[in-house]
Design a protein around this motif. Structure first.
Motif, PDB file in Angstrom:
ATOM      1  N   ARG A 165       0.822  -1.212   0.000  1.00 37.92           N
ATOM      2  CA  ARG A 165       0.000   0.000   0.000  1.00 37.92           C
ATOM      3  C   ARG A 165       0.854   1.259   0.000  1.00 37.92           C
ATOM      4  NH1 ARG A 165      -2.623  -4.136   2.028  1.00 37.92           N
ATOM      5  NH2 ARG A 165      -4.910  -4.228   1.852  1.00 37.92           N
ATOM      6  N   GLY A 166       2.161   1.088  -0.101  1.00 35.78           N
ATOM      7  CA  GLY A 166       3.055   2.237  -0.110  1.00 35.78           C
ATOM      8  C   GLY A 166       3.279   2.847   1.252  1.00 35.78           C
ATOM      9  N   LEU A 167       2.966   2.101   2.312  1.00 37.44           N
ATOM     10  CA  LEU A 167       3.189   2.616   3.661  1.00 37.44           C
ATOM     11  C   LEU A 167       4.649   2.417   4.061  1.00 37.44           C
ATOM     12  CD1 LEU A 167      -0.019   1.256   5.464  1.00 37.44           C
ATOM     13  CD2 LEU A 167       0.259   3.334   4.076  1.00 37.44           C
ATOM     14  N   ASP A 168       5.145   3.313   4.862  1.00 35.31           N
ATOM     15  CA  ASP A 168       6.532   3.282   5.328  1.00 35.31           C
ATOM     16  C   ASP A 168       6.571   2.480   6.625  1.00 35.31           C
ATOM     17  OD1 ASP A 168       9.112   3.728   6.113  1.00 35.31           O
ATOM     18  OD2 ASP A 168       8.900   5.891   6.410  1.00 35.31           O
ATOM     19  N   VAL A 169       7.074   1.236   6.549  1.00 34.37           N
ATOM     20  CA  VAL A 169       7.047   0.339   7.705  1.00 34.37           C
ATOM     21  C   VAL A 169       8.367   0.430   8.462  1.00 34.37           C
ATOM     22  CG1 VAL A 169       6.664  -2.019   8.503  1.00 34.37           C
ATOM     23  CG2 VAL A 169       5.563  -1.218   6.394  1.00 34.37           C
TER      24      VAL A 169
ATOM     25  N   ASN B  16       8.010  -3.198  18.197  1.00 36.90           N
ATOM     26  CA  ASN B  16       6.700  -2.874  17.643  1.00 36.90           C
ATOM     27  C   ASN B  16       6.845  -2.407  16.191  1.00 36.90           C
ATOM     28  OD1 ASN B  16       5.447  -3.164  20.292  1.00 36.90           O
ATOM     29  ND2 ASN B  16       6.380  -1.180  20.779  1.00 36.90           N
ATOM     30  N   LEU B  17       5.833  -2.685  15.375  1.00 35.58           N
ATOM     31  CA  LEU B  17       5.822  -2.269  13.975  1.00 35.58           C
ATOM     32  C   LEU B  17       4.949  -1.028  13.810  1.00 35.58           C
ATOM     33  CD1 LEU B  17       5.300  -5.768  12.305  1.00 35.58           C
ATOM     34  CD2 LEU B  17       7.425  -4.457  12.377  1.00 35.58           C
ATOM     35  N   TRP B  18       5.410  -0.088  12.988  1.00 35.39           N
ATOM     36  CA  TRP B  18       4.670   1.128  12.685  1.00 35.39           C
ATOM     37  C   TRP B  18       4.675   1.325  11.175  1.00 35.39           C
ATOM     38  CZ3 TRP B  18       2.552   3.763  16.853  1.00 35.39           C
ATOM     39  CH2 TRP B  18       3.062   3.432  18.114  1.00 35.39           C
ATOM     40  N   ALA B  19       3.499   1.413  10.579  1.00 36.87           N
ATOM     41  CA  ALA B  19       3.371   1.605   9.128  1.00 36.87           C
ATOM     42  C   ALA B  19       2.727   2.965   8.883  1.00 36.87           C
ATOM     43  CB  ALA B  19       2.530   0.490   8.516  1.00 36.87           C
ATOM     44  N   TRP B  20       3.488   3.875   8.298  1.00 34.65           N
ATOM     45  CA  TRP B  20       3.076   5.269   8.170  1.00 34.65           C
ATOM     46  C   TRP B  20       2.489   5.555   6.787  1.00 34.65           C
ATOM     47  CZ3 TRP B  20       3.389   8.858  12.129  1.00 34.65           C
ATOM     48  CH2 TRP B  20       4.089   8.453  13.264  1.00 34.65           C
TER      49      TRP B  20
END
Length: 440
Positions: free
Chosen positions: A45-49, A56-60
């Motif tokens: 989805r083009g998120l910055d993971v 912890n994982l963060w997808a921006w």
């Protein structure tokens, strides 16, 4: 809806072929596969993971920065747990991004999807460990030393998964970027099933905690040792299990002893040690501590009677969490703009619940003053940990069985879809509001 395809892809990961339950333990194979699934979906989805120093994982969606609207949950499970607890919130967050994009939403501020590690405490014993570390509610020194049933430490397991445990610790910089956090979760009870609403809103999380109890006796021969000569830790342990149940009933609380380790665990050997864990929850901190101290007193008295030592240590303790009323009511108003759907049949997406597994227990009477049910829960969540640092709220998706932490845990596909739409509505509303006004 993209949710269905994602749910089908994730469903086999860590599922036991016989029971239908899940075994996704932090830093182990199935958990690693589930994290890779999320990373792949977010990247597609083009998120910055990004992985923070606590794992912890963060997808921006949008450049990481202040004023972010956050959502997400966890992917780990209890032993032989259900499919929905945690993963429903993660898959719904990804599907909500798809829904927002289909609506033409282009956020003026960041949206971030979070996946927290070791929420269940299923491997290392302490629940919500990833969020606790981030919030500074557990020291990195203690976390690194936690061990699983095989004696593997958190530090060893984390390092084996390719992360540096020496970097763990509070992360105020990340928390400072979050303007609001919303967690979608399957309902762990059956209150919504008795309404026409597929989605409800959380009001509060009961105070709850876990206490380790160590009963120390003397190993001996089961056939040759006279009863009067024994120091058998199983006896005060058994008494304590019954006392916990009686005290919970007396105080209208919850108390469970569901995990124990017996040493040496031989059929013909009197044990030398019993390690056991008490899980206790109540509607107030005073009631919770009355139950716990009552259990402690009963354990100590029974241990003295049988010549056994006992130590009881708090492993985690979470106070009452009352979600921000302004944010809670805002969510209820947004969710309430959609007409409730009539309940359709339960359509299987995995192992359907048996009639015997259905339960009316475990729920709380919902408040419907706003139209949308607003209800408390006795279950802990990462949202409850973050609530002390970030305006936080929760959405619940209807569970017709009322069962959780079990393969009988369930949510209808139509209700899952309703949850995605409700989450997308809420995120769209929050993204459109001025920074700092999420809770108003």
């Amino acid at each position: 809806m993209s949710f269905d395809r994602m749910w089908a892809d994730l469903a086999p990961v860590g599922r036991d072929a016989d029971s239908g339950g899940y075994h996704r333990y932090t830093w182990a194979g199935a958990d690693t596969d589930a994290r890779a699934w999320f990373t792949g979906e977010a990247a597609a989805r083009g998120l910055d993971v990004r992985t923070d120093r606590n794992g912890n994982l963060w997808a921006w969606w949008g450049a990481p920065g202040p004023g972010a609207v956050a959502t997400g949950s966890h992917l780990d499970s209890v032993p032989d747990g259900g499919a929905f607890d945690g993963p429903l919130g993660v898959a719904s967050a990804l599907a909500a991004v798809d829904e927002l994009r289909a609506r033409g939403v282009r956020p003026a501020r960041p949206l971030v999807l979070a996946v927290f590690v070791e929420e269940e405490g299923g491997r290392f014993g302490v629940p919500c460990l990833g969020s606790r570390l981030t919030a500074g509610e557990i020291s990195p020194e203690r976390a690194r030393g936690l061990t699983d049933a095989d004696g593997v430490t958190w530090a060893e397991a984390m390092e084996g998964a390719g992360h540096d445990p020496d970097l763990m610790g509070p992360d105020p910089d990340t928390l400072a970027l979050l303007d609001v956090f919303v967690e979608l979760h399957v309902e762990q009870g059956r209150a919504l099933e008795d309404t026409v609403h597929p989605v409800g809103v959380a009001s509060a999380i009961w105070p709850h905690g876990r206490w380790r109890m160590d009963f120390t006796g003397r190993a001996d021969h089961a056939g040759t040792t006279r009863l009067a000569d024994r120091n058998d830790p199983m006896l005060p342990f058994a008494h304590t299990v019954l006392a916990a149940r009686a005290l919970a009933e007396e105080h209208d609380a919850r108390a469970t002893v569901a995990r124990s380790v017996i040493v040496p665990n031989g059929t013909n050997a009197i044990p030398s040690l019993v390690n056991a864990w008490l899980d206790a929850r109540a509607d107030s901190e005073d009631t919770l501590m009355a139950v716990v101290e009552g259990v402690r007193a009963q354990a100590e008295a029974a241990a003295r009677e049988h010549g056994v030592g006992v130590a009881m240590t708090a492993e985690s303790l979470t106070p009452l969490v009352s979600f921000t009323h302004g944010l809670r009511d805002r969510l209820a108003a947004v969710v309430g703009t959609r007409a409730p759907d009539a309940r359709g049949p339960v359509l299987p997406t995995g192992r359907p619940p048996s009639p015997e597994g259905a339960s009316r227990g475990g729920g709380f009477p919902p408040s419907t003053a706003t139209g949308v049910p607003i209800l408390p829960t006795g279950a802990g969540h990462d949202a409850g940990v973050l609530a002390a640092h970030v305006p936080t709220a929760m959405l619940y998706v209807r569970n017709p069985t009322g069962v959780s932490h079990s393969p009988q845990e369930w949510a209808r596909p139509d209700d899952c879809h309703a949850g995605v739409l409700a989450l997308a509505d809420v995120l769209q509303d929050l993204l459109a509001r001025p920074v700092g006004e999420a809770a108003s």
